[in-house]
Design an enzyme around this catalytic site. Sequence first.
Site, mmCIF file in Angstrom:
data_model
loop_
_atom_site.group_PDB
_atom_site.id
_atom_site.type_symbol
_atom_site.label_atom_id
_atom_site.label_comp_id
_atom_site.label_asym_id
_atom_site.label_seq_id
_atom_site.Cartn_x
_atom_site.Cartn_y
_atom_site.Cartn_z
ATOM 1 N N HIS A 28 4.881 -8.628 9.387
ATOM 2 C CA HIS A 28 3.964 -9.675 8.921
ATOM 3 C C HIS A 28 4.512 -10.413 7.711
ATOM 4 O O HIS A 28 5.235 -9.842 6.891
ATOM 5 C CB HIS A 28 2.564 -9.108 8.651
ATOM 6 C CG HIS A 28 2.480 -8.046 7.595
ATOM 7 N ND1 HIS A 28 2.300 -8.328 6.270
ATOM 8 C CD2 HIS A 28 2.528 -6.692 7.687
ATOM 9 C CE1 HIS A 28 2.227 -7.190 5.581
ATOM 10 N NE2 HIS A 28 2.376 -6.187 6.415
ATOM 11 N N GLU B 55 -2.019 -10.051 8.336
ATOM 12 C CA GLU B 55 -2.103 -8.609 8.617
ATOM 13 C C GLU B 55 -2.927 -7.878 7.558
ATOM 14 O O GLU B 55 -3.622 -6.912 7.862
ATOM 15 C CB GLU B 55 -0.696 -8.010 8.700
ATOM 16 C CG GLU B 55 -0.652 -6.574 9.216
ATOM 17 C CD GLU B 55 -0.846 -5.512 8.138
ATOM 18 O OE1 GLU B 55 -1.136 -4.371 8.484
ATOM 19 O OE2 GLU B 55 -0.721 -5.839 6.921
ATOM 20 N N GLU B 56 -2.838 -8.344 6.322
ATOM 21 C CA GLU B 56 -3.423 -7.590 5.216
ATOM 22 C C GLU B 56 -4.955 -7.623 5.201
ATOM 23 O O GLU B 56 -5.587 -6.772 4.605
ATOM 24 C CB GLU B 56 -2.886 -8.100 3.870
ATOM 25 C CG GLU B 56 -1.375 -7.883 3.678
ATOM 26 C CD GLU B 56 -1.006 -6.411 3.519
ATOM 27 O OE1 GLU B 56 -1.896 -5.556 3.521
ATOM 28 O OE2 GLU B 56 0.201 -6.140 3.406
ATOM 29 N N ASP C 29 2.449 -12.198 5.535
ATOM 30 C CA ASP C 29 1.519 -12.256 4.405
ATOM 31 C C ASP C 29 1.706 -11.061 3.475
ATOM 32 O O ASP C 29 2.238 -10.018 3.873
ATOM 33 C CB ASP C 29 0.060 -12.343 4.893
ATOM 34 C CG ASP C 29 -0.358 -11.156 5.741
ATOM 35 O OD1 ASP C 29 0.434 -10.722 6.603
ATOM 36 O OD2 ASP C 29 -1.477 -10.641 5.542
ATOM 37 N N ASP D 217 6.609 -4.391 1.824
ATOM 38 C CA ASP D 217 5.501 -4.642 2.750
ATOM 39 C C ASP D 217 5.318 -6.132 2.970
ATOM 40 O O ASP D 217 4.602 -6.777 2.228
ATOM 41 C CB ASP D 217 4.234 -3.998 2.166
ATOM 42 C CG ASP D 217 3.019 -4.172 3.062
ATOM 43 O OD1 ASP D 217 3.192 -4.481 4.240
ATOM 44 O OD2 ASP D 217 1.886 -4.006 2.556
ATOM 45 N N ASP E 128 6.218 -1.011 9.683
ATOM 46 C CA ASP E 128 5.284 -1.252 8.586
ATOM 47 C C ASP E 128 4.511 0.017 8.255
ATOM 48 O O ASP E 128 3.287 0.040 8.271
ATOM 49 C CB ASP E 128 4.321 -2.392 8.976
ATOM 50 C CG ASP E 128 3.490 -2.865 7.795
ATOM 51 O OD1 ASP E 128 3.882 -2.598 6.646
ATOM 52 O OD2 ASP E 128 2.454 -3.508 8.021
HETATM 53 ZN ZN LIG Z 1 2.127 -4.208 5.780
#
Ligand SMILES: [Zn+2]
Length: 406
Positions: free
Chosen positions: A93, A160-161, A95, A126, A188
């Site tokens: 991801h 995603e977050e 974001d 991340d 992830d």
């Molecule tokens: Zn992540």
Amino acid sequence: MIEAINKFLDGSTDGMIALQTLLTAIPAISPSSGGEGEDKKARALLGWLKEQGFSDIKQYDVPDDKVPSGVRPNLVVTIPGRESGSVFWLMSHTDIVPPGEMKFWETDPFKATVKDGKIYGRGVEDNQQGLTASAFAALGLIRNGITPKRTVKLLFVADEEVGSDFGIKYLKDHFKLFSSSDLALVPDGGDEKGEQIEIAEKSLLWLKFTVKGKQCHASRPDQGVNAFEAGSYLVMRLTELRRIFPDRNPIFEPDYSTFCPTKQEANVPNINTIPGDDCFYLDCRVLPAVPLKRVLDEISSMMKETEKKYGVSVTVETVQCVESIPTPEDSPLVKALSQAVKDVYGANPHVVGIGGGTVGAFLRNEGVHTAVWSTIEETAHQPNEYCVLKNLVGDAKVMARLMLTL
Ligand SMILES: [Zn+2]
């Protein structure tokens, strides 16, 4: 083939740092966390991918009027394989979460800083570690003129977050991108040795219970129906679900289903009133082998019993319900990943299940065998987040092996 790819990846550290630097400088924060979304970052990534020679790139824009650009972009990069049909996905991801309190950062969170074999900055682990590793793994094949076995698709998702409504959830509902013969790696999540291969999640069920009785003065309980008392009885009955569903699965921690009463809403403000309403929540994390239907049936009979015993009415609302389909331990994906991790890191990988809530579940529920794996020191969402360069290169090597063998 492997040697040539490894040589390319060993020599790509500067290139990886350059990509991390580019991406870290453009914070992609969700509007619900006060940001402008992924548009600028996705454009920069798109430019970089084109520069590197990736030719088949598709952009899937999800409309969102809460961001200045009006869209939340998702990118799919395709590297055609020798065999047509199923696809090997690598999903990461774009974001990030906000940096949090700046006083805890020793470096500028939006300026990638290399120090002692690590890159520091918000998002570098991340999920830019996974993103960068997957892009360089694919480059390792392309630069050496190697065609992967099955078609490889790098998927860079938005949102995603904060729930994936503008990312993977939208993609799976609106575009037929996935087929049940596909395989997917989601880099992830993991541990510092790269030994944990996450293949399953507990099913998640959040319920809201409302018990209705009759409010009255506490000196005259005979004139009312105490909803709090009935609700408390129901709570204790619900904890018996633990005994009713005693199944165990050693890949999970804890290895059993959990049923926890959590939030309770405030009732009357004073001590001398018997409450007519009681409202509380139950958080259930259920082993994938137990169908949620069975859990809901048991709950329904406990509600009926409470109604009868106390003269209340009880209703239940589903706040969240995600039934989980695990990826089999003997999936070709899990076997190939274990072997690649052994070869690259000399580690001893094992499969794990978790308590619920990663994007892996969205793919698994499409029938896609999905493993969540990476080699990380778990600094995500913390100040001074970092990515270990050695792991970035190592994870790229593992991914390249999967592209060759799957
Ligand atoms: Zn992540």
